[in-house]
Design a protein around this motif. Structure first.
Motif: not given
Length: 154
Positions: A37, A44-45, A41, A48, A132-134
């Motif tokens: 990964y 941030k992730n 970020e 989130r 990750d973002a999800n």
């Protein structure tokens, strides 16, 4: 298995997946540490939104796909300096049994260190094995847990 089947369209790591076996395989690969990964970020992730436990394996040297189990939907939210943790009540899965706000920090090595408020020392460490973002996967010592986003509950 029912939860995985319901989430087939949403768990795809960047591509649409309609095969539940492929989804389960991808979650297994994350928990086995076979997915990389973007660490740039990380904060941030991580911050989130809120995270809900979806699946887990018992941490061992030889994780196999058959060890993958559906998790109770424990809740985690990582704010700037504190984590909110809400663990499902084992006697009633419709409510939380333990709720805590715990100071934490993230190390350069990608570990979440939970801080003991009385001593200021590290109470526990969780290693980020995927983010990750999800999706988020943590090695929490005896368990490796896969998380997905959930609505904020505070």
């Amino acid at each position: 298995m029912a939860l995985f089947t319901a989430l087939v369209p949403t768990i795809s790591f960047g591509q649409e997946v309609t095969d539940p076996d492929k989804v389960i395989r991808e979650v297994y690969e994350v928990l086995a540490g076979r997915r990389d990964y973007n660490r740039q970020e990380l904060l941030k992730n991580l911050q989130r939104g809120a995270w809900e436990a979806l699946s887990y394996v018992t941490d061992s040297d030889s994780i196999v796909m058959e060890d993958l189990s559906e998790a109770v939907p424990d809740y985690y939210r990582f704010r700037e300096k504190e984590a909110i943790v809400k663990l499902i009540n084992p006697s009633n899965y419709n409510e939380y049994g333990l709720e805590a706000t715990i100071p934490y920090k993230v190390t350069a090595e990608g570990e979440i260190e939970l801080i003991d408020t009385k001593t200021g020392g590290v109470k526990e460490k969780w290693k980020i094995i995927y983010l990750d973002a999800n999706y988020l996967a943590l090695d929490m010592g005896e368990l490796r847990v896969f998380f997905t986003h959930t609505p904020v509950q505070e």
